[in-house]
Design a protein around this motif. Structure first.
Motif, PDB file in Angstrom:
ATOM      1  N   SER A 176       0.825  -1.214   0.000  1.00  0.00           N
ATOM      2  CA  SER A 176       0.000   0.000   0.000  1.00  0.00           C
ATOM      3  C   SER A 176       0.858   1.264   0.000  1.00  0.00           C
ATOM      4  O   SER A 176       0.391   2.330  -0.416  1.00  0.00           O
ATOM      5  N   ASP A 177       2.102   1.167   0.457  1.00  0.00           N
ATOM      6  CA  ASP A 177       3.009   2.316   0.470  1.00  0.00           C
ATOM      7  C   ASP A 177       3.726   2.540  -0.863  1.00  0.00           C
ATOM      8  O   ASP A 177       4.422   3.545  -1.030  1.00  0.00           O
ATOM      9  N   LEU A 178       3.564   1.605  -1.804  1.00  0.00           N
ATOM     10  CA  LEU A 178       4.216   1.762  -3.102  1.00  0.00           C
ATOM     11  C   LEU A 178       3.621   2.965  -3.837  1.00  0.00           C
ATOM     12  O   LEU A 178       2.445   3.284  -3.670  1.00  0.00           O
ATOM     13  N   PRO A 179       4.436   3.612  -4.658  1.00  0.00           N
ATOM     14  CA  PRO A 179       3.912   4.761  -5.412  1.00  0.00           C
ATOM     15  C   PRO A 179       2.875   4.310  -6.442  1.00  0.00           C
ATOM     16  O   PRO A 179       2.854   3.149  -6.852  1.00  0.00           O
ATOM     17  N   PRO A 180       2.012   5.218  -6.845  1.00  0.00           N
ATOM     18  CA  PRO A 180       1.029   4.879  -7.882  1.00  0.00           C
ATOM     19  C   PRO A 180       1.745   4.357  -9.131  1.00  0.00           C
ATOM     20  O   PRO A 180       2.808   4.835  -9.504  1.00  0.00           O
ATOM     21  N   GLY A 181       1.179   3.369  -9.730  1.00  0.00           N
ATOM     22  CA  GLY A 181       1.779   2.789 -10.932  1.00  0.00           C
ATOM     23  C   GLY A 181       2.689   1.609 -10.635  1.00  0.00           C
ATOM     24  O   GLY A 181       3.109   0.902 -11.542  1.00  0.00           O
ATOM     25  N   ALA A 182       3.001   1.412  -9.357  1.00  0.00           N
ATOM     26  CA  ALA A 182       3.852   0.278  -8.985  1.00  0.00           C
ATOM     27  C   ALA A 182       2.955  -0.879  -8.570  1.00  0.00           C
ATOM     28  O   ALA A 182       2.979  -1.336  -7.439  1.00  0.00           O
ATOM     29  N   ALA A 208       9.036  -3.168  -8.116  1.00  0.00           N
ATOM     30  CA  ALA A 208       8.843  -2.862  -6.695  1.00  0.00           C
ATOM     31  C   ALA A 208       7.791  -3.779  -6.076  1.00  0.00           C
ATOM     32  O   ALA A 208       7.983  -4.312  -4.977  1.00  0.00           O
ATOM     33  N   TYR A 209       6.699  -3.961  -6.772  1.00  0.00           N
ATOM     34  CA  TYR A 209       5.606  -4.821  -6.288  1.00  0.00           C
ATOM     35  C   TYR A 209       6.097  -6.261  -6.151  1.00  0.00           C
ATOM     36  O   TYR A 209       5.894  -6.905  -5.124  1.00  0.00           O
ATOM     37  N   ASP A 210       6.738  -6.753  -7.202  1.00  0.00           N
ATOM     38  CA  ASP A 210       7.239  -8.127  -7.179  1.00  0.00           C
ATOM     39  C   ASP A 210       8.299  -8.336  -6.106  1.00  0.00           C
ATOM     40  O   ASP A 210       8.381  -9.417  -5.510  1.00  0.00           O
ATOM     41  N   ALA A 211       9.093  -7.299  -5.825  1.00  0.00           N
ATOM     42  CA  ALA A 211      10.117  -7.412  -4.783  1.00  0.00           C
ATOM     43  C   ALA A 211       9.487  -7.566  -3.403  1.00  0.00           C
ATOM     44  O   ALA A 211       9.971  -8.340  -2.568  1.00  0.00           O
TER      45      ALA A 211
END
Length: 172
Positions: free
Chosen positions: A99-105, A111-114
């Motif tokens: 949920s803290d990832l930037p929009p588009g991630a 980033a999401y996969d990590a």
């Protein structure tokens, strides 16, 4: 989960040298990442009820007769309790990180996969604990069902006393 463990052990046997070093480190890491993701996916359907399963087993265990009790069950339930708690913490932390990832991630981004890979990697040893010790939950449940089942008796139940008259008026 057991199939994943067997497949991983087979991979280790065929893709590492006698000291356990992988022949191809990158392929080994990719295989480990896939294994971890598959393990998380396999556990996910019971993740929401895992704690309840363990608590129920802990409550049922003291009621079991000594002749069906397995000495290891208490220890196995404590391992499952700790593993479940840690898995909940790992899952909650991953949800927060996502949920803290930037929009588009979103899904498919590096980033999401990590975040998912880190979650799955941290969860793997705990999921191994579940695979190893979950049979205790099943054993306790089976023993509880057998113990709670009504027993058949060899004598017939006593019949209620009846009136000597068989006419409806006499029975009132």
């Amino acid at each position: 989960m057991n199939q994943l463990q067997k497949a991983w052990e087979s991979r280790i046997d065929t893709h590492t040298d006698p000291d356990g070093w992988p022949f191809d480190n990158e392929a080994h890491q990719q295989a480990g990442t896939r294994r971890n993701a598959e393990a998380w996916a396999a556990f996910e359907p019971i993740a929401l009820i895992a704690a309840r399963l363990v608590i129920s087993s802990e409550q049922d265990r003291p009621r079991l007769p000594c002749d069906v009790m397995q000495p290891r069950w208490g220890w196995q339930l404590s391992v499952l309790t700790a593993a479940t708690h840690h898995l909940d913490t790992i899952g909650t932390s991953a949800e927060q990180a996502l949920s803290d990832l930037p929009p588009g991630a979103g899904p498919g981004s590096d980033a999401y996969d990590a975040v998912l890979a880190a979650r799955n990697s941290a969860a793997w040893p705990l999921l191994e604990e579940w695979a190893l010790h979950a049979p205790a939950v099943v054993g306790i449940r089976a023993a509880t069902v057998r113990t709670d089942r009504p027993r058949l008796t060899t004598s017939a139940p006593a019949l209620p006393a009846t009136s000597t008259s068989t006419t409806p008026a006499a029975r009132r």
